[in-house]
Write a protein that holds these residues in place. Sequence first.
Motif, PDB file in Angstrom:
ATOM      1  N   UNK A  49       0.830  -1.212   0.000  1.00 25.21           N
ATOM      2  CA  UNK A  49       0.000   0.000   0.000  1.00 25.21           C
ATOM      3  C   UNK A  49       0.864   1.262   0.000  1.00 25.21           C
ATOM      4  N   UNK A  50       0.272   2.354  -0.426  1.00 21.78           N
ATOM      5  CA  UNK A  50       1.009   3.615  -0.533  1.00 21.78           C
ATOM      6  C   UNK A  50       1.622   4.008   0.804  1.00 21.78           C
ATOM      7  N   UNK A  51       0.907   3.736   1.901  1.00 22.64           N
ATOM      8  CA  UNK A  51       1.358   4.196   3.213  1.00 22.64           C
ATOM      9  C   UNK A  51       2.663   3.552   3.659  1.00 22.64           C
ATOM     10  N   UNK A  52       2.970   2.361   3.164  1.00 19.10           N
ATOM     11  CA  UNK A  52       4.164   1.664   3.653  1.00 19.10           C
ATOM     12  C   UNK A  52       5.178   1.403   2.546  1.00 19.10           C
ATOM     13  N   UNK A  53       5.038   2.045   1.414  1.00 17.69           N
ATOM     14  CA  UNK A  53       6.020   1.860   0.350  1.00 17.69           C
ATOM     15  C   UNK A  53       7.349   2.482   0.756  1.00 17.69           C
ATOM     16  N   UNK A  54       8.427   1.778   0.434  1.00 17.44           N
ATOM     17  CA  UNK A  54       9.741   2.234   0.883  1.00 17.44           C
ATOM     18  C   UNK A  54      10.742   2.380  -0.256  1.00 17.44           C
ATOM     19  N   UNK A  55      10.264   2.490  -1.502  1.00 19.87           N
ATOM     20  CA  UNK A  55      11.202   2.726  -2.590  1.00 19.87           C
ATOM     21  C   UNK A  55      11.873   4.089  -2.400  1.00 19.87           C
ATOM     22  N   UNK A  56      13.178   4.159  -2.531  1.00 23.19           N
ATOM     23  CA  UNK A  56      13.859   5.446  -2.306  1.00 23.19           C
ATOM     24  C   UNK A  56      13.520   6.495  -3.351  1.00 23.19           C
ATOM     25  N   UNK A  57      13.221   6.057  -4.578  1.00 28.09           N
ATOM     26  CA  UNK A  57      12.875   7.006  -5.630  1.00 28.09           C
ATOM     27  C   UNK A  57      12.072   6.276  -6.705  1.00 28.09           C
ATOM     28  N   UNK A  58      11.659   7.026  -7.695  1.00 26.37           N
ATOM     29  CA  UNK A  58      10.826   6.459  -8.758  1.00 26.37           C
ATOM     30  C   UNK A  58      11.591   5.425  -9.578  1.00 26.37           C
ATOM     31  N   UNK A  59      12.875   5.634  -9.797  1.00 26.22           N
ATOM     32  CA  UNK A  59      13.661   4.689 -10.583  1.00 26.22           C
ATOM     33  C   UNK A  59      13.706   3.321  -9.912  1.00 26.22           C
ATOM     34  N   UNK A  60      13.803   3.288  -8.595  1.00 25.95           N
ATOM     35  CA  UNK A  60      13.795   2.013  -7.877  1.00 25.95           C
ATOM     36  C   UNK A  60      12.448   1.314  -8.033  1.00 25.95           C
ATOM     37  N   UNK A  61      11.375   2.088  -7.968  1.00 28.26           N
ATOM     38  CA  UNK A  61      10.043   1.508  -8.171  1.00 28.26           C
ATOM     39  C   UNK A  61       9.925   0.910  -9.566  1.00 28.26           C
ATOM     40  N   UNK A  62      10.378   1.660 -10.575  1.00 32.95           N
ATOM     41  CA  UNK A  62      10.269   1.181 -11.950  1.00 32.95           C
ATOM     42  C   UNK A  62      11.107  -0.075 -12.173  1.00 32.95           C
ATOM     43  N   UNK A 105      -1.934   7.229 -14.325  1.00 34.80           N
ATOM     44  CA  UNK A 105      -1.385   8.352 -13.571  1.00 34.80           C
ATOM     45  C   UNK A 105      -0.156   7.919 -12.798  1.00 34.80           C
ATOM     46  N   UNK A 106       0.783   8.803 -12.662  1.00 31.77           N
ATOM     47  CA  UNK A 106       2.007   8.522 -11.924  1.00 31.77           C
ATOM     48  C   UNK A 106       1.726   8.550 -10.433  1.00 31.77           C
ATOM     49  N   UNK A 107       2.106   7.488  -9.695  1.00 39.06           N
ATOM     50  CA  UNK A 107       1.818   7.445  -8.270  1.00 39.06           C
ATOM     51  C   UNK A 107       2.807   8.277  -7.476  1.00 39.06           C
ATOM     52  N   UNK A 108       2.445   8.515  -6.237  1.00 37.73           N
ATOM     53  CA  UNK A 108       3.363   9.136  -5.306  1.00 37.73           C
ATOM     54  C   UNK A 108       4.174   8.045  -4.631  1.00 37.73           C
ATOM     55  N   UNK A 109       5.478   8.185  -4.658  1.00 30.21           N
ATOM     56  CA  UNK A 109       6.359   7.165  -4.114  1.00 30.21           C
ATOM     57  C   UNK A 109       7.110   7.740  -2.938  1.00 30.21           C
ATOM     58  N   UNK A 110       7.040   7.099  -1.759  1.00 30.14           N
ATOM     59  CA  UNK A 110       7.785   7.610  -0.629  1.00 30.14           C
ATOM     60  C   UNK A 110       9.275   7.444  -0.827  1.00 30.14           C
ATOM     61  N   UNK A 111      10.036   8.487  -0.625  1.00 27.67           N
ATOM     62  CA  UNK A 111      11.490   8.434  -0.751  1.00 27.67           C
ATOM     63  C   UNK A 111      12.085   8.128   0.609  1.00 27.67           C
ATOM     64  N   UNK A 112      12.341   6.845   0.864  1.00 30.05           N
ATOM     65  CA  UNK A 112      12.882   6.432   2.150  1.00 30.05           C
ATOM     66  C   UNK A 112      11.924   6.787   3.258  1.00 30.05           C
ATOM     67  N   UNK A 113      12.421   7.498   4.273  1.00 26.79           N
ATOM     68  CA  UNK A 113      11.585   7.930   5.382  1.00 26.79           C
ATOM     69  C   UNK A 113      11.095   9.354   5.190  1.00 26.79           C
ATOM     70  N   UNK A 114      11.381   9.920   4.026  1.00 25.15           N
ATOM     71  CA  UNK A 114      11.017  11.300   3.793  1.00 25.15           C
ATOM     72  C   UNK A 114       9.602  11.429   3.304  1.00 25.15           C
ATOM     73  N   UNK A 115       9.207  12.622   2.881  1.00 27.97           N
ATOM     74  CA  UNK A 115       7.845  12.852   2.422  1.00 27.97           C
ATOM     75  C   UNK A 115       7.610  12.208   1.074  1.00 27.97           C
TER      76      UNK A 115
END
Length: 219
Positions: free
Chosen positions: A13-26, A207-217
């Motif tokens: 789920x979006x709330x617990x995603x931990x990809x550091x950036x979009x490239x890692x998600x992709x 649509x492009x999702x919002x990906x959490x960058x580590x522990x940041x916003x």
Amino acid sequence: MSRRSPLPPSPPPVEIRSWPDREALLADRDVVLGELVRMHVGPGRLGLLWMWAALAALGWSLVGTGLIMFEQTYDVISAIGALVSLVIGVALLVPSAVFVPLGLSRDRKVRQLLLEWGMLDRDPARDLRLRRPGAGLAWLLTSFALCAVGLFACTAGPADATAGDPYGLVVLLMGVGLIAWVTGLIGITKAVSHRRWVMRVLIGAVSRPQVPAGDGPLR
């Protein structure tokens, strides 16, 4: 029989995603989708489906042969041979009757995972290899041919039967034809569902999702 590859999990789920950036998600998305596409329309899956169909057709052929032998038997030895043919035929039918429905259930889960992971984001460059137009066309053409052969066997067999033909022969032809027809329908369904997924997820607007960058916003 070799163990099947386990299905990957659904995306978190979006709330617990931990990809550091979009490239890692992709990158993760590409790996998972590649494996899921292979599980769905890879050549191994087509070969496995045809293997179960061939086993079922062989089993039904032995069942039909046993029925013909029962119709034409005049002694105990022939009756025993017919019974053996029936037993072996049923034994060959059972694995296909068990594993094909299990495979269809697994395919439904694979399609759901393809949708979930595909909707995470878009990556046109990496997604090109996931479209697999050749694999989809192979599934469609071979399955359509199998459907045509099966439908012909189901209709031509009873239509051409004469009064002197054994009843078991008609049962044999219709059973083998039905197996071929159902197998072809399964293949056509998989080819069409893969194409629909490509058009909806890989080519359609997502649509492009919002990906959490580590522990940041979220970003």
